[in-house]
Motif scaffolding. Sequence first.
Motif, short mmCIF file in Angstrom:
data_model
loop_
_atom_site.label_atom_id
_atom_site.label_comp_id
_atom_site.label_asym_id
_atom_site.label_seq_id
_atom_site.Cartn_x
_atom_site.Cartn_y
_atom_site.Cartn_z
N UNK A 67 0.84 -1.19 0.00
CA UNK A 67 0.00 0.00 0.00
C UNK A 67 0.88 1.25 0.00
N UNK A 68 0.67 2.09 -0.99
CA UNK A 68 1.45 3.32 -1.17
C UNK A 68 0.50 4.49 -1.00
N UNK A 69 0.90 5.51 -0.25
CA UNK A 69 0.01 6.66 -0.08
C UNK A 69 -0.32 7.34 -1.42
N UNK A 70 -1.55 7.77 -1.53
CA UNK A 70 -1.95 8.50 -2.74
C UNK A 70 -1.50 9.94 -2.61
N UNK A 71 -0.87 10.45 -3.66
CA UNK A 71 -0.37 11.82 -3.68
C UNK A 71 -1.32 12.68 -4.51
N UNK A 72 -1.24 13.98 -4.32
CA UNK A 72 -1.98 14.88 -5.19
C UNK A 72 -1.41 14.78 -6.59
N UNK A 73 -2.25 14.90 -7.59
CA UNK A 73 -1.83 14.72 -8.98
C UNK A 73 -0.64 15.61 -9.34
N UNK A 74 -0.58 16.81 -8.78
CA UNK A 74 0.52 17.74 -9.07
C UNK A 74 1.83 17.34 -8.39
N UNK A 75 1.77 16.40 -7.47
CA UNK A 75 2.96 15.97 -6.73
C UNK A 75 3.70 14.83 -7.44
N UNK A 76 2.98 14.01 -8.18
CA UNK A 76 3.62 12.88 -8.86
C UNK A 76 4.66 13.37 -9.85
N UNK A 77 5.77 12.62 -9.92
CA UNK A 77 6.79 12.90 -10.92
C UNK A 77 6.39 12.24 -12.23
N UNK A 78 6.96 12.71 -13.31
CA UNK A 78 6.64 12.15 -14.62
C UNK A 78 6.96 10.66 -14.65
N UNK A 79 5.99 9.86 -15.08
CA UNK A 79 6.18 8.42 -15.19
C UNK A 79 6.07 7.67 -13.88
N UNK A 80 5.82 8.36 -12.78
CA UNK A 80 5.73 7.70 -11.47
C UNK A 80 4.44 6.89 -11.39
N UNK A 81 4.53 5.63 -10.95
CA UNK A 81 3.33 4.80 -10.86
C UNK A 81 2.33 5.37 -9.84
N UNK A 82 1.06 5.19 -10.13
CA UNK A 82 -0.01 5.57 -9.22
C UNK A 82 -0.56 4.31 -8.58
N UNK A 83 -0.95 4.41 -7.34
CA UNK A 83 -1.56 3.27 -6.67
C UNK A 83 -0.55 2.37 -5.99
N UNK A 84 -1.03 1.21 -5.61
CA UNK A 84 -0.21 0.26 -4.88
C UNK A 84 0.86 -0.36 -5.78
N UNK A 85 1.89 -0.89 -5.15
CA UNK A 85 2.99 -1.52 -5.87
C UNK A 85 2.81 -3.03 -5.80
N UNK A 86 2.74 -3.66 -6.97
CA UNK A 86 2.54 -5.10 -7.04
C UNK A 86 3.55 -5.78 -7.93
N UNK A 87 3.23 -7.00 -8.36
CA UNK A 87 4.18 -7.78 -9.16
C UNK A 87 4.65 -7.08 -10.44
#
Length: 179
Positions: A67-87
């Motif tokens: 489980x990865x915290x959800x960031x504000x859309x303006x905070x994400x870096x280019x190409x950074x995955x959204x949501x939880x980290x899985x396989x």
Amino acid sequence: MKVALIVGDTGNEAHAIRYTLEEFGAEVMTKWIGRPNAFLTALTKEGLYPGFDTLVISFHGEEGTFLIPELGEEIYEEGEPRGNIGPKEIRKFAALEGKTVLSTGCETGDSELAQAFLDAGCKAFIAPEEAVDGNSATIFTQLFFYEKIQNKRRTEEAFRLAQGIDSETRYFRLFQKEE
């Protein structure tokens, strides 16, 4: 032994693990994670520190993901995955050749997630397949390392002893690369 500890929002679990491992004589490098790219960078040889033996992931988990915290859309870096980290993300980013990974997160002992870590080069992946009580995850981790460090036990034997504490610690599974 050198242990890399990456930490999400898990309360005092990481402190208990770190202090115990240092008491056992391990060198522990801790990295607090607040965004997906930081988590993924920590899963590479360059992302932590040279020469670590084991990576402990102190994160909440659910259905085979971290489980990865959800960031504000303006905070994400280019190409950074959204949501939880899985396989999928583990296969794409992780490089952990010859390392052992121990996850304390609920339901991260999923076989697909474990296989992704093995595909990323891990020699062993340990995690609970069900939701596990936080205290049980902590004591499992502490006893596992006690057996590895203090009693010089092999991974399989240390795992078996730590898993045998009670019904909660029995949720932990050991996945290993076939040799």
